[in-house]
Design a protein around this motif. Sequence first.
Motif, PDB file in Angstrom:
ATOM      1  N   SER A   2      48.014  36.526  27.024  1.00 22.13           N
ATOM      2  CA  SER A   2      48.731  36.543  25.767  1.00 22.13           C
ATOM      3  C   SER A   2      48.833  35.129  25.218  1.00 22.13           C
ATOM      4  O   SER A   2      48.941  34.154  25.943  1.00 22.13           O
ATOM      5  CB  SER A   2      50.106  37.168  25.944  1.00 22.13           C
ATOM      6  OG  SER A   2      50.881  36.397  26.798  1.00 22.13           O
ATOM      7  N   GLY A   3      48.769  35.056  23.882  1.00 21.53           N
ATOM      8  CA  GLY A   3      48.816  33.778  23.230  1.00 21.53           C
ATOM      9  C   GLY A   3      47.445  33.202  22.934  1.00 21.53           C
ATOM     10  O   GLY A   3      47.318  32.260  22.182  1.00 21.53           O
ATOM     11  N   VAL A  26      41.816  53.792  25.160  1.00 21.50           N
ATOM     12  CA  VAL A  26      42.082  52.744  24.174  1.00 21.50           C
ATOM     13  C   VAL A  26      43.496  52.199  24.359  1.00 21.50           C
ATOM     14  O   VAL A  26      43.723  50.992  24.404  1.00 21.50           O
ATOM     15  CB  VAL A  26      41.882  53.261  22.728  1.00 21.50           C
ATOM     16  CG1 VAL A  26      42.425  52.273  21.704  1.00 21.50           C
ATOM     17  CG2 VAL A  26      40.416  53.565  22.463  1.00 21.50           C
ATOM     18  N   ASN A  27      44.466  53.102  24.458  1.00 23.97           N
ATOM     19  CA  ASN A  27      45.861  52.700  24.620  1.00 23.97           C
ATOM     20  C   ASN A  27      46.054  51.840  25.873  1.00 23.97           C
ATOM     21  O   ASN A  27      46.727  50.803  25.833  1.00 23.97           O
ATOM     22  CB  ASN A  27      46.749  53.936  24.667  1.00 23.97           C
ATOM     23  CG  ASN A  27      48.218  53.597  24.613  1.00 23.97           C
ATOM     24  OD1 ASN A  27      48.638  52.730  23.851  1.00 23.97           O
ATOM     25  ND2 ASN A  27      49.011  54.280  25.421  1.00 23.97           N
ATOM     26  N   LEU A  28      45.462  52.257  26.977  1.00 20.69           N
ATOM     27  CA  LEU A  28      45.577  51.506  28.229  1.00 20.69           C
ATOM     28  C   LEU A  28      44.952  50.116  28.087  1.00 20.69           C
ATOM     29  O   LEU A  28      45.538  49.110  28.506  1.00 20.69           O
ATOM     30  CB  LEU A  28      44.916  52.271  29.376  1.00 20.69           C
ATOM     31  CG  LEU A  28      44.918  51.562  30.725  1.00 20.69           C
ATOM     32  CD1 LEU A  28      46.342  51.379  31.243  1.00 20.69           C
ATOM     33  CD2 LEU A  28      44.086  52.338  31.723  1.00 20.69           C
ATOM     34  N   LEU A  29      43.771  50.059  27.510  1.00 21.23           N
ATOM     35  CA  LEU A  29      43.094  48.769  27.344  1.00 21.23           C
ATOM     36  C   LEU A  29      43.883  47.831  26.438  1.00 21.23           C
ATOM     37  O   LEU A  29      44.009  46.633  26.720  1.00 21.23           O
ATOM     38  CB  LEU A  29      41.678  48.981  26.808  1.00 21.23           C
ATOM     39  CG  LEU A  29      40.708  49.639  27.786  1.00 21.23           C
ATOM     40  CD1 LEU A  29      39.454  50.119  27.070  1.00 21.23           C
ATOM     41  CD2 LEU A  29      40.359  48.687  28.916  1.00 21.23           C
ATOM     42  N   LEU A  30      44.422  48.372  25.342  1.00 19.41           N
ATOM     43  CA  LEU A  30      45.240  47.543  24.456  1.00 19.41           C
ATOM     44  C   LEU A  30      46.467  47.015  25.190  1.00 19.41           C
ATOM     45  O   LEU A  30      46.847  45.854  25.028  1.00 19.41           O
ATOM     46  CB  LEU A  30      45.669  48.339  23.222  1.00 19.41           C
ATOM     47  CG  LEU A  30      44.571  48.683  22.214  1.00 19.41           C
ATOM     48  CD1 LEU A  30      45.104  49.626  21.147  1.00 19.41           C
ATOM     49  CD2 LEU A  30      43.995  47.419  21.588  1.00 19.41           C
ATOM     50  N   SER A  31      47.076  47.861  26.017  1.00 18.44           N
ATOM     51  CA  SER A  31      48.277  47.439  26.752  1.00 18.44           C
ATOM     52  C   SER A  31      47.963  46.336  27.756  1.00 18.44           C
ATOM     53  O   SER A  31      48.849  45.583  28.150  1.00 18.44           O
ATOM     54  CB  SER A  31      48.924  48.634  27.466  1.00 18.44           C
ATOM     55  OG  SER A  31      48.185  49.009  28.614  1.00 18.44           O
ATOM     56  N   ARG A  32      46.686  46.253  28.153  1.00 18.95           N
ATOM     57  CA  ARG A  32      46.265  45.201  29.100  1.00 18.95           C
ATOM     58  C   ARG A  32      45.628  44.025  28.371  1.00 18.95           C
ATOM     59  O   ARG A  32      44.949  43.198  28.973  1.00 18.95           O
ATOM     60  CB  ARG A  32      45.313  45.792  30.128  1.00 18.95           C
ATOM     61  CG  ARG A  32      46.023  46.880  30.927  1.00 18.95           C
ATOM     62  CD  ARG A  32      45.537  46.999  32.295  1.00 18.95           C
ATOM     63  NE  ARG A  32      46.367  47.955  33.024  1.00 18.95           N
ATOM     64  CZ  ARG A  32      45.961  48.639  34.042  1.00 18.95           C
ATOM     65  NH1 ARG A  32      44.735  48.498  34.491  1.00 18.95           N
ATOM     66  NH2 ARG A  32      46.772  49.472  34.648  1.00 18.95           N
ATOM     67  N   ASP A  33      45.827  44.001  27.061  1.00 19.40           N
ATOM     68  CA  ASP A  33      45.441  42.875  26.203  1.00 19.40           C
ATOM     69  C   ASP A  33      43.939  42.701  26.007  1.00 19.40           C
ATOM     70  O   ASP A  33      43.468  41.590  25.775  1.00 19.40           O
ATOM     71  CB  ASP A  33      46.073  41.574  26.709  1.00 19.40           C
ATOM     72  CG  ASP A  33      46.569  40.711  25.562  1.00 19.40           C
ATOM     73  OD1 ASP A  33      46.811  41.250  24.471  1.00 19.40           O
ATOM     74  OD2 ASP A  33      46.703  39.499  25.758  1.00 19.40           O
ATOM     75  N   TYR A  34      43.187  43.773  26.098  1.00 16.66           N
ATOM     76  CA  TYR A  34      41.771  43.727  25.748  1.00 16.66           C
ATOM     77  C   TYR A  34      41.618  43.872  24.237  1.00 16.66           C
ATOM     78  O   TYR A  34      42.446  44.491  23.578  1.00 16.66           O
ATOM     79  CB  TYR A  34      40.999  44.884  26.400  1.00 16.66           C
ATOM     80  CG  TYR A  34      40.735  44.712  27.869  1.00 16.66           C
ATOM     81  CD1 TYR A  34      39.545  44.135  28.315  1.00 16.66           C
ATOM     82  CD2 TYR A  34      41.656  45.134  28.817  1.00 16.66           C
ATOM     83  CE1 TYR A  34      39.283  43.986  29.667  1.00 16.66           C
ATOM     84  CE2 TYR A  34      41.404  44.992  30.175  1.00 16.66           C
ATOM     85  CZ  TYR A  34      40.225  44.414  30.589  1.00 16.66           C
ATOM     86  OH  TYR A  34      39.963  44.267  31.920  1.00 16.66           O
TER      87      TYR A  34
END
Length: 110
Positions: A2-3, A26-34
């Motif tokens: 992050s950042g 998609v949701n999982l990947l976004l939550s892991r900052d991909y």
Amino acid sequence: MSGEATDQKEKVCVTGAGGFTASWVVNLLLSRDYVVHGTVRQPGDSKYAYLNKLEKASVNLKLFKADLMDYDSLLLAIEGCSGVFHVASPVPNSLNDSDPEARIFQIILS
């Protein structure tokens, strides 16, 4: 991670991002900052609005118009990605009306 700038984050592609299973990926990947490149049939279609409401989607999700039977359209979505989650399945453009199973498939899709 992050950042960091978006172009420095790891990018992955999810085919069929608007589908039930793929949308969870998609949701999982976004939550892991991909950064997620999602393929859909019509990116501007309102039926995909829920994808843009996922956490971090405004920054890390880009939808691409893609046809699984068109190599070049997939290439644009996959370009720059370190991985691909191939969740989509091709749907034939024309179905033989004399084939009852194909007709049922056509009804389900409409």
